[in-house]
Structure formats: structure tokens, C-alpha cells
Write a protein that holds these residues in place. Sequence first.
Motif, PDB file in Angstrom:
ATOM      1  N   ALA A   6       0.959  -1.187  -0.005  1.00 28.14           N
ATOM      2  CA  ALA A   6       0.122  -0.031   0.039  1.00 28.14           C
ATOM      3  C   ALA A   6       1.073   1.236  -0.089  1.00 28.14           C
ATOM      4  CB  ALA A   6      -0.804  -0.220   1.249  1.00 28.14           C
ATOM      5  N   PRO A   7       0.410   2.274  -0.713  1.00 34.37           N
ATOM      6  CA  PRO A   7       1.071   3.596  -0.503  1.00 34.37           C
ATOM      7  C   PRO A   7       1.143   4.024   0.951  1.00 34.37           C
ATOM      8  CG  PRO A   7      -0.647   3.722  -2.238  1.00 34.37           C
ATOM      9  CD  PRO A   7      -0.663   2.664  -1.438  1.00 34.37           C
ATOM     10  N   ARG A   8       2.110   4.890   1.128  1.00 28.44           N
ATOM     11  CA  ARG A   8       2.125   5.284   2.456  1.00 28.44           C
ATOM     12  C   ARG A   8       1.567   6.618   2.830  1.00 28.44           C
ATOM     13  NH1 ARG A   8       5.747   1.873   1.421  1.00 28.44           N
ATOM     14  NH2 ARG A   8       6.549   0.320   3.033  1.00 28.44           N
ATOM     15  N   PHE A   9       0.887   6.890   3.925  1.00 26.12           N
ATOM     16  CA  PHE A   9       0.050   8.251   4.091  1.00 26.12           C
ATOM     17  C   PHE A   9       0.594   8.554   5.498  1.00 26.12           C
ATOM     18  CE2 PHE A   9      -2.411   5.462   1.315  1.00 26.12           C
ATOM     19  CZ  PHE A   9      -2.437   6.533   0.237  1.00 26.12           C
ATOM     20  N   LEU A  10       0.185   9.928   5.675  1.00 30.73           N
ATOM     21  CA  LEU A  10       0.656  10.571   6.879  1.00 30.73           C
ATOM     22  C   LEU A  10      -0.257  11.816   7.012  1.00 30.73           C
ATOM     23  CD1 LEU A  10       3.510  11.326   8.836  1.00 30.73           C
ATOM     24  CD2 LEU A  10       3.355  13.331   7.334  1.00 30.73           C
ATOM     25  N   ASP A  11      -0.737  12.005   8.578  1.00 31.99           N
ATOM     26  CA  ASP A  11      -1.541  13.271   8.662  1.00 31.99           C
ATOM     27  C   ASP A  11      -1.103  13.671  10.119  1.00 31.99           C
ATOM     28  OD1 ASP A  11      -3.444  15.211   8.434  1.00 31.99           O
ATOM     29  OD2 ASP A  11      -5.010  13.897   9.126  1.00 31.99           O
ATOM     30  N   ILE A  12      -1.029  15.050  10.395  1.00 31.99           N
ATOM     31  CA  ILE A  12      -0.466  15.421  11.472  1.00 31.99           C
ATOM     32  C   ILE A  12      -1.266  16.569  11.957  1.00 31.99           C
ATOM     33  CG2 ILE A  12       1.430  16.831  12.690  1.00 31.99           C
ATOM     34  CD1 ILE A  12       3.131  16.069  10.209  1.00 31.99           C
ATOM     35  N   ALA A  41      -0.211  10.423  12.810  1.00 30.10           N
ATOM     36  CA  ALA A  41      -0.393   9.141  12.322  1.00 30.10           C
ATOM     37  C   ALA A  41       0.024   8.821  10.914  1.00 30.10           C
ATOM     38  CB  ALA A  41      -2.157   8.713  12.245  1.00 30.10           C
ATOM     39  N   TRP A  42       0.554   7.538  10.646  1.00 33.14           N
ATOM     40  CA  TRP A  42       1.047   7.181   9.436  1.00 33.14           C
ATOM     41  C   TRP A  42       0.609   5.865   8.930  1.00 33.14           C
ATOM     42  CZ3 TRP A  42       3.842   8.016  13.748  1.00 33.14           C
ATOM     43  CH2 TRP A  42       4.666   7.008  14.401  1.00 33.14           C
ATOM     44  N   SER A  43       0.692   5.328   7.548  1.00 39.86           N
ATOM     45  CA  SER A  43       0.275   4.056   7.518  1.00 39.86           C
ATOM     46  C   SER A  43       1.697   3.326   7.141  1.00 39.86           C
ATOM     47  CB  SER A  43      -0.764   4.137   6.291  1.00 39.86           C
ATOM     48  OG  SER A  43      -0.068   4.792   5.191  1.00 39.86           O
ATOM     49  N   LEU A  44       1.472   1.993   7.068  1.00 38.70           N
ATOM     50  CA  LEU A  44       2.609   0.844   7.029  1.00 38.70           C
ATOM     51  C   LEU A  44       2.479   0.448   5.548  1.00 38.70           C
ATOM     52  CD1 LEU A  44       3.130  -0.288  10.491  1.00 38.70           C
ATOM     53  CD2 LEU A  44       4.344   1.466   9.527  1.00 38.70           C
ATOM     54  N   GLU A  45       3.361  -0.506   5.145  1.00 33.22           N
ATOM     55  CA  GLU A  45       3.427  -1.102   3.845  1.00 33.22           C
ATOM     56  C   GLU A  45       2.219  -1.994   3.846  1.00 33.22           C
ATOM     57  OE1 GLU A  45       5.871  -4.383   1.877  1.00 33.22           O
ATOM     58  OE2 GLU A  45       7.139  -2.973   2.445  1.00 33.22           O
ATOM     59  N   ASP A  46       1.873  -2.528   4.887  1.00 37.13           N
ATOM     60  CA  ASP A  46       0.606  -3.471   4.764  1.00 37.13           C
ATOM     61  C   ASP A  46      -0.918  -2.867   4.928  1.00 37.13           C
ATOM     62  OD1 ASP A  46       0.540  -2.762   7.498  1.00 37.13           O
ATOM     63  OD2 ASP A  46       0.917  -4.827   8.097  1.00 37.13           O
ATOM     64  N   GLY A  47      -0.896  -1.600   4.881  1.00 37.24           N
ATOM     65  CA  GLY A  47      -2.035  -0.691   5.353  1.00 37.24           C
ATOM     66  C   GLY A  47      -2.353  -0.469   6.738  1.00 37.24           C
ATOM     67  N   GLN A  48      -1.571  -1.060   7.733  1.00 39.20           N
ATOM     68  CA  GLN A  48      -1.776  -0.723   9.331  1.00 39.20           C
ATOM     69  C   GLN A  48      -1.735   0.525   9.428  1.00 39.20           C
ATOM     70  OE1 GLN A  48      -2.819  -3.084  11.441  1.00 39.20           O
ATOM     71  NE2 GLN A  48      -3.422  -4.249   9.814  1.00 39.20           N
ATOM     72  N   MET A  49      -1.897   1.085  10.576  1.00 39.99           N
ATOM     73  CA  MET A  49      -1.766   2.438  10.860  1.00 39.99           C
ATOM     74  C   MET A  49      -0.974   2.422  12.140  1.00 39.99           C
ATOM     75  SD  MET A  49      -4.555   5.334  10.739  1.00 39.99           S
ATOM     76  CE  MET A  49      -5.628   4.301  10.029  1.00 39.99           C
ATOM     77  N   LYS A  50      -0.065   3.318  12.540  1.00 37.00           N
ATOM     78  CA  LYS A  50       0.419   3.907  13.722  1.00 37.00           C
ATOM     79  C   LYS A  50       0.004   5.098  14.086  1.00 37.00           C
ATOM     80  CE  LYS A  50       4.283   0.951  14.024  1.00 37.00           C
ATOM     81  NZ  LYS A  50       5.872   1.020  14.269  1.00 37.00           N
ATOM     82  N   THR A  51      -0.192   5.371  15.432  1.00 33.10           N
ATOM     83  CA  THR A  51      -0.804   6.889  15.797  1.00 33.10           C
ATOM     84  C   THR A  51       0.023   7.089  17.118  1.00 33.10           C
ATOM     85  OG1 THR A  51      -2.517   8.635  15.911  1.00 33.10           O
ATOM     86  CG2 THR A  51      -2.958   6.280  16.816  1.00 33.10           C
ATOM     87  N   VAL A  52       0.419   8.507  17.462  1.00 35.18           N
ATOM     88  CA  VAL A  52       0.928   9.045  18.414  1.00 35.18           C
ATOM     89  C   VAL A  52       0.621  10.181  18.996  1.00 35.18           C
ATOM     90  CG1 VAL A  52       3.370   7.607  18.336  1.00 35.18           C
ATOM     91  CG2 VAL A  52       3.145   9.923  17.225  1.00 35.18           C
ATOM     92  N   VAL A  53       0.868  10.617  20.032  1.00 31.56           N
ATOM     93  CA  VAL A  53       0.583  11.962  20.590  1.00 31.56           C
ATOM     94  C   VAL A  53       2.184  12.302  20.825  1.00 31.56           C
ATOM     95  CG1 VAL A  53      -0.060  13.287  22.717  1.00 31.56           C
ATOM     96  CG2 VAL A  53      -1.473  11.637  21.969  1.00 31.56           C
ATOM     97  N   ILE A  54       2.405  13.629  20.546  1.00 33.74           N
ATOM     98  CA  ILE A  54       3.704  13.964  20.250  1.00 33.74           C
ATOM     99  C   ILE A  54       4.055  15.060  21.549  1.00 33.74           C
ATOM    100  CG2 ILE A  54       5.451  15.258  18.939  1.00 33.74           C
ATOM    101  CD1 ILE A  54       3.745  14.708  16.580  1.00 33.74           C
TER     102      ILE A  54
END
Length: 159
Positions: free
Chosen positions: A3-9, A24-37
Motif C-alpha cells: 500500500a502507498p504510505r500516508f501521513l497526517d499531523i 498518524a502514518w500508514s505502513l506497507e501492509d496498510g496498518q496504521m500507527k498513531t502517536v501523541v507528540i
Amino acid sequence: MPAPRFLDIEYCQTDDVLFPVAMAWSLEDGQMKTVVIAPADEWVPEDADLGDIDLLYLEEQGVPLIELAQELHQDLPDQTVYVDGMDPDEILVDLIFTAVGMDAPFEIAGMEELVTSLPREALDDRRRQLLSDEGLEPQLPENGVYALLLIAREEGFFD
């Protein structure tokens, strides 16, 4: 096909400051990670107006910038990462990596560079419609990434 990678802040922007508060950003398999900064000290002047941002929450619950930078290096090396183009994403990414003295491991491109079959305005409308249809709050970065993933899937970029 990956999958293409995506990012939102999500970010704080007032007359006094501009800095990222969640990502939040997406990974190669379409999974997503999200963090508070957790913000860098230099991002928040003493008496800055932060609007409705809870600085104590960010400091206590946020991921330290060095950990975030390392994770992004691990997850998105040498990638083109697509954004909705509605936010100052490049500036926010630069703030993160400058604060830790590293270069960003990825290039940022607008979603319209990936999905060339739709004009920019139609992409924005589709993203807003997906957020509405799914009952998602547009200001949460994971929802922004999710909407971009849905558009990419609709356009046949992955299954």
C-alpha cells in the motif's frame, strides 16, 4: 502490492506557535500507527497562547521526539509519503526532525500526485465525504490517514 504510505499531523497553531501534537502514518501492509507528540521546549514560549491544547497532557502522554524520529526512520525509510495537502505537513515534519538533529527519512507529496485520475478539489471532496460517511472526526490524524487509505484502495493501489 504494498500500500502507498500516508501521513497526517494534528497541530497547534496560534499567533504565537506552530507545532505538531499528534501524528498518524500508514505502513506497507496498510496498518496504521498513531502517536501523541511531546513538544520540544523551544516550540512553546513561556506565555504562549496555545488555544485549547493541553500542554500537560502532551508532556505526560506524548512520545519523546527522538523516539518518534527513530520510529519514522524504521517505518518509512526512503519512501514517498502522501498527505492530504490541507495542513503545513512539511513544516511540521521539519520541526520534528530539526529538533532531534536528523533528516527526515521520507519525502512528502500531495495525494494528487498519487491519484492523478481526480482533480485536487475532487480528492478533497471525496476525503471529506468518506470522513462524514464513516462518522469520523476530521481533526484526528488517524482518521485522515484512514480516509486516504480508503481513497487509495478505491483507486486500485492495493487490495
